[in-house]
Design a protein around this motif. Sequence first.
Motif, short mmCIF file in Angstrom:
data_model
loop_
_atom_site.label_atom_id
_atom_site.label_comp_id
_atom_site.label_asym_id
_atom_site.label_seq_id
_atom_site.Cartn_x
_atom_site.Cartn_y
_atom_site.Cartn_z
N LYS A 101 0.84 -1.21 0.00
CA LYS A 101 0.00 0.00 0.00
C LYS A 101 0.87 1.25 0.00
O LYS A 101 0.55 2.23 -0.67
CB LYS A 101 -0.93 0.00 1.20
N ALA A 102 1.96 1.22 0.76
CA ALA A 102 2.87 2.37 0.81
C ALA A 102 3.48 2.61 -0.57
O ALA A 102 3.55 3.75 -1.04
CB ALA A 102 3.96 2.14 1.85
N MET A 103 3.89 1.52 -1.23
CA MET A 103 4.47 1.67 -2.58
C MET A 103 3.46 2.30 -3.52
O MET A 103 3.81 3.18 -4.30
CB MET A 103 4.91 0.30 -3.12
N SER A 104 2.21 1.86 -3.45
CA SER A 104 1.17 2.44 -4.31
C SER A 104 1.01 3.93 -4.05
O SER A 104 0.85 4.72 -4.99
CB SER A 104 -0.17 1.74 -4.07
N SER A 105 1.08 4.32 -2.78
CA SER A 105 0.96 5.74 -2.44
C SER A 105 2.13 6.55 -2.99
O SER A 105 1.94 7.63 -3.55
CB SER A 105 0.86 5.92 -0.92
N TYR A 106 3.34 6.03 -2.81
CA TYR A 106 4.52 6.74 -3.33
C TYR A 106 4.47 6.81 -4.86
O TYR A 106 4.80 7.85 -5.44
CB TYR A 106 5.81 6.06 -2.88
N GLU A 107 4.09 5.72 -5.49
CA GLU A 107 4.00 5.71 -6.95
C GLU A 107 2.97 6.71 -7.45
O GLU A 107 3.19 7.39 -8.46
CB GLU A 107 3.68 4.30 -7.46
N LYS A 108 1.87 6.84 -6.73
CA LYS A 108 0.84 7.82 -7.11
C LYS A 108 1.38 9.24 -6.93
O LYS A 108 1.16 10.10 -7.79
CB LYS A 108 -0.43 7.59 -6.29
N ALA A 109 2.09 9.48 -5.84
CA ALA A 109 2.70 10.81 -5.61
C ALA A 109 3.66 11.15 -6.74
O ALA A 109 3.67 12.28 -7.24
CB ALA A 109 3.42 10.84 -4.26
N ILE A 110 4.44 10.16 -7.18
CA ILE A 110 5.41 10.38 -8.26
C ILE A 110 4.69 10.58 -9.60
O ILE A 110 5.11 11.41 -10.41
CB ILE A 110 6.41 9.21 -8.33
N GLN A 111 3.61 9.84 -9.79
CA GLN A 111 2.83 10.00 -11.02
C GLN A 111 2.28 11.42 -11.12
O GLN A 111 2.32 12.04 -12.19
CB GLN A 111 1.68 8.99 -11.03
N ILE A 112 1.82 11.95 -10.00
CA ILE A 112 1.28 13.31 -9.97
C ILE A 112 2.40 14.34 -10.07
O ILE A 112 2.29 15.32 -10.80
CB ILE A 112 0.46 13.53 -8.67
N ASN A 113 3.47 14.10 -9.32
CA ASN A 113 4.60 15.03 -9.30
C ASN A 113 5.89 14.23 -9.50
O ASN A 113 6.48 13.75 -8.53
CB ASN A 113 4.65 15.79 -7.96
N PRO A 114 6.33 14.09 -10.75
CA PRO A 114 7.53 13.29 -11.05
C PRO A 114 8.80 13.78 -10.34
O PRO A 114 9.76 13.04 -10.23
CB PRO A 114 7.68 13.40 -12.56
N ASN A 115 8.79 15.01 -9.85
CA ASN A 115 9.95 15.57 -9.15
C ASN A 115 9.84 15.47 -7.63
O ASN A 115 10.57 16.15 -6.91
CB ASN A 115 10.15 17.03 -9.55
N HIS A 116 8.94 14.63 -7.14
CA HIS A 116 8.78 14.45 -5.68
C HIS A 116 9.95 13.59 -5.18
O HIS A 116 9.87 12.36 -5.13
CB HIS A 116 7.44 13.81 -5.36
N ILE A 117 11.02 14.26 -4.82
CA ILE A 117 12.28 13.60 -4.46
C ILE A 117 12.09 12.59 -3.33
O ILE A 117 12.57 11.47 -3.41
CB ILE A 117 13.33 14.66 -4.02
N ASP A 118 11.41 13.00 -2.28
CA ASP A 118 11.29 12.12 -1.11
C ASP A 118 10.42 10.90 -1.40
O ASP A 118 10.64 9.84 -0.82
CB ASP A 118 10.77 12.91 0.09
N ALA A 119 9.46 11.03 -2.31
CA ALA A 119 8.67 9.86 -2.70
C ALA A 119 9.57 8.86 -3.44
O ALA A 119 9.47 7.64 -3.20
CB ALA A 119 7.48 10.27 -3.57
N HIS A 120 10.44 9.35 -4.32
CA HIS A 120 11.40 8.46 -4.99
C HIS A 120 12.28 7.77 -3.96
O HIS A 120 12.49 6.55 -4.02
CB HIS A 120 12.29 9.25 -5.96
#
Length: 176
Positions: A70-89
Amino acid sequence: QKAMSSYEKAIQINPNYGDAYYNLGIILNELGENQKAINSYEKAIQINPNYANAYYNLGNILKELGEYQKAMSSYEKAIQINPNHIDAHNNLGIILKELGEYQKSINCYENAIQINPNHIDAHNNLGIIFKELGEYQKSIKCYENVIQINPNYANAYYNLGIILKELGEYQKAMSS
Protein backbone atom coordinates in the motif's frame (compact mmCIF):
# COMPACT_ATOMS: atom_id res chain seq x y z
CA GLN A 1 -4.29 20.77 20.18
CA LYS A 2 -5.38 24.26 19.16
CA ALA A 3 -4.19 23.65 15.60
CA MET A 4 -6.14 20.39 15.48
CA SER A 5 -9.28 22.16 16.71
CA SER A 6 -8.80 24.85 14.07
CA TYR A 7 -8.56 22.30 11.26
CA GLU A 8 -11.58 20.42 12.58
CA LYS A 9 -13.55 23.68 12.68
CA ALA A 10 -12.46 24.49 9.11
CA ILE A 11 -13.67 21.04 8.02
CA GLN A 12 -16.95 21.52 9.89
CA ILE A 13 -17.53 24.78 8.02
CA ASN A 14 -16.29 23.43 4.67
CA PRO A 15 -16.33 19.62 4.45
CA ASN A 16 -14.50 19.81 1.09
CA TYR A 17 -11.45 21.60 2.49
CA GLY A 18 -8.72 19.19 1.36
CA ASP A 19 -5.85 21.19 2.87
CA ALA A 20 -7.53 21.11 6.28
CA TYR A 21 -7.77 17.30 6.11
CA TYR A 22 -4.15 17.12 4.96
CA ASN A 23 -2.86 19.30 7.81
CA LEU A 24 -5.06 17.48 10.30
CA GLY A 25 -3.44 14.26 9.07
CA ILE A 26 0.01 15.68 9.80
CA ILE A 27 -0.98 16.52 13.38
CA LEU A 28 -2.70 13.18 13.95
CA ASN A 29 0.37 11.37 12.65
CA GLU A 30 2.62 13.34 15.00
CA LEU A 31 0.29 12.34 17.87
CA GLY A 32 0.59 8.68 16.88
CA GLU A 33 -3.03 8.48 15.76
CA ASN A 34 -2.13 6.50 12.65
CA GLN A 35 -5.57 5.31 11.59
CA LYS A 36 -7.10 8.76 12.04
CA ALA A 37 -4.21 10.28 10.09
CA ILE A 38 -4.71 7.72 7.31
CA ASN A 39 -8.39 8.65 7.21
CA SER A 40 -7.54 12.35 6.98
CA TYR A 41 -5.09 11.84 4.12
CA GLU A 42 -7.56 9.61 2.30
CA LYS A 43 -10.24 12.28 2.68
CA ALA A 44 -7.84 14.94 1.35
CA ILE A 45 -7.13 12.67 -1.64
CA GLN A 46 -10.83 12.03 -2.18
CA ILE A 47 -11.37 15.80 -2.36
CA ASN A 48 -8.27 16.39 -4.49
CA PRO A 49 -7.11 13.24 -6.33
CA ASN A 50 -3.96 15.09 -7.45
CA TYR A 51 -2.71 15.81 -3.92
CA ALA A 52 0.83 14.41 -4.24
CA ASN A 53 1.90 15.30 -0.71
CA ALA A 54 -1.17 13.60 0.76
CA TYR A 55 -0.23 10.41 -1.11
CA TYR A 56 3.36 10.81 0.09
CA ASN A 57 2.41 11.27 3.75
CA LEU A 58 -0.06 8.40 3.51
CA GLY A 59 2.78 6.28 2.14
CA ASN A 60 4.98 7.23 5.09
CA ILE A 61 2.43 6.02 7.63
CA LEU A 62 1.77 2.81 5.70
CA LYS A 63 5.54 2.21 5.48
CA GLU A 64 5.84 2.67 9.26
CA LEU A 65 3.03 0.14 9.72
CA GLY A 66 4.82 -2.35 7.47
CA GLU A 67 2.10 -2.20 4.82
CA TYR A 68 4.68 -2.02 2.05
CA GLN A 69 2.45 -2.75 -0.95
CA LYS A 70 0.00 0.00 0.00
CA ALA A 71 2.87 2.37 0.81
CA MET A 72 4.47 1.67 -2.58
CA SER A 73 1.17 2.44 -4.31
CA SER A 74 0.96 5.74 -2.44
CA TYR A 75 4.52 6.74 -3.33
CA GLU A 76 4.00 5.71 -6.95
CA LYS A 77 0.84 7.82 -7.11
CA ALA A 78 2.70 10.81 -5.61
CA ILE A 79 5.41 10.38 -8.26
CA GLN A 80 2.83 10.00 -11.02
CA ILE A 81 1.28 13.31 -9.97
CA ASN A 82 4.60 15.03 -9.30
CA PRO A 83 7.53 13.29 -11.05
CA ASN A 84 9.95 15.57 -9.15
CA HIS A 85 8.78 14.45 -5.68
CA ILE A 86 12.28 13.60 -4.46
CA ASP A 87 11.29 12.12 -1.11
CA ALA A 88 8.67 9.86 -2.70
CA HIS A 89 11.40 8.46 -4.99
CA ASN A 90 13.72 8.01 -2.00
CA ASN A 91 11.13 6.34 0.23
CA LEU A 92 9.93 4.08 -2.58
CA GLY A 93 13.57 3.04 -2.93
CA ILE A 94 13.71 2.18 0.78
CA ILE A 95 10.71 -0.13 0.49
CA LEU A 96 11.97 -1.77 -2.69
CA LYS A 97 15.29 -2.45 -0.96
CA GLU A 98 13.45 -4.04 1.98
CA LEU A 99 11.62 -6.27 -0.51
CA GLY A 100 14.90 -7.28 -2.18
CA GLU A 101 14.16 -5.37 -5.39
CA TYR A 102 17.67 -3.89 -5.51
CA GLN A 103 17.76 -2.69 -9.11
CA LYS A 104 14.39 -0.95 -8.80
CA SER A 105 15.57 0.58 -5.54
CA ILE A 106 18.77 1.82 -7.18
CA ASN A 107 16.66 3.39 -9.94
CA CYS A 108 14.57 5.25 -7.35
CA TYR A 109 17.63 6.66 -5.58
CA GLU A 110 19.20 7.63 -8.89
CA ASN A 111 15.97 9.39 -9.89
CA ALA A 112 16.03 11.35 -6.62
CA ILE A 113 19.68 12.30 -7.21
CA GLN A 114 18.92 13.32 -10.78
CA ILE A 115 16.18 15.65 -9.50
CA ASN A 116 18.42 17.01 -6.73
CA PRO A 117 22.12 16.09 -6.90
CA ASN A 118 22.51 17.22 -3.26
CA HIS A 119 19.90 14.84 -1.81
CA ILE A 120 21.99 13.32 0.98
CA ASP A 121 19.61 10.51 1.93
CA ALA A 122 19.42 9.21 -1.64
CA HIS A 123 23.23 9.16 -1.94
CA ASN A 124 23.54 7.47 1.46
CA ASN A 125 20.85 4.89 0.69
CA LEU A 126 22.44 4.18 -2.68
CA GLY A 127 25.73 3.58 -0.89
CA ILE A 128 24.05 1.10 1.45
CA ILE A 129 22.64 -0.91 -1.46
CA PHE A 130 25.94 -0.96 -3.33
CA LYS A 131 27.64 -2.21 -0.17
CA GLU A 132 25.07 -4.98 0.24
CA LEU A 133 25.64 -5.95 -3.40
CA GLY A 134 29.42 -6.05 -2.82
CA GLU A 135 30.02 -3.10 -5.13
CA TYR A 136 32.34 -1.40 -2.67
CA GLN A 137 33.89 1.19 -4.96
CA LYS A 138 30.46 2.48 -5.99
CA SER A 139 29.43 2.51 -2.34
CA ILE A 140 32.56 4.44 -1.33
CA LYS A 141 31.83 6.99 -4.07
CA CYS A 142 28.29 7.48 -2.73
CA TYR A 143 29.52 8.12 0.80
CA GLU A 144 32.20 10.48 -0.49
CA ASN A 145 29.46 12.37 -2.34
CA VAL A 146 27.48 12.70 0.89
CA ILE A 147 30.54 13.98 2.76
CA GLN A 148 31.25 16.48 -0.02
CA ILE A 149 27.65 17.75 0.20
CA ASN A 150 27.56 17.78 4.00
CA PRO A 151 30.87 17.24 5.84
CA ASN A 152 28.94 16.90 9.13
CA TYR A 153 26.80 13.91 8.08
CA ALA A 154 28.02 11.31 10.59
CA ASN A 155 26.33 8.30 8.98
CA ALA A 156 28.37 8.71 5.81
CA TYR A 157 31.65 8.57 7.75
CA TYR A 158 30.40 5.57 9.72
CA ASN A 159 29.27 3.69 6.61
CA LEU A 160 32.49 4.55 4.80
CA GLY A 161 34.48 3.31 7.79
CA ILE A 162 32.64 -0.03 7.72
CA ILE A 163 33.49 -0.60 4.06
CA LEU A 164 37.12 0.42 4.45
CA LYS A 165 37.44 -1.90 7.45
CA GLU A 166 35.91 -4.77 5.45
CA LEU A 167 38.41 -4.06 2.67
CA GLY A 168 41.25 -4.20 5.21
CA GLU A 169 42.09 -0.53 4.77
CA TYR A 170 42.37 0.06 8.50
CA GLN A 171 44.29 3.34 8.37
CA LYS A 172 41.69 4.89 6.03
CA ALA A 173 38.87 3.44 8.13
CA MET A 174 40.32 5.03 11.27
CA SER A 175 40.58 8.42 9.57
CA SER A 176 36.93 8.14 8.46
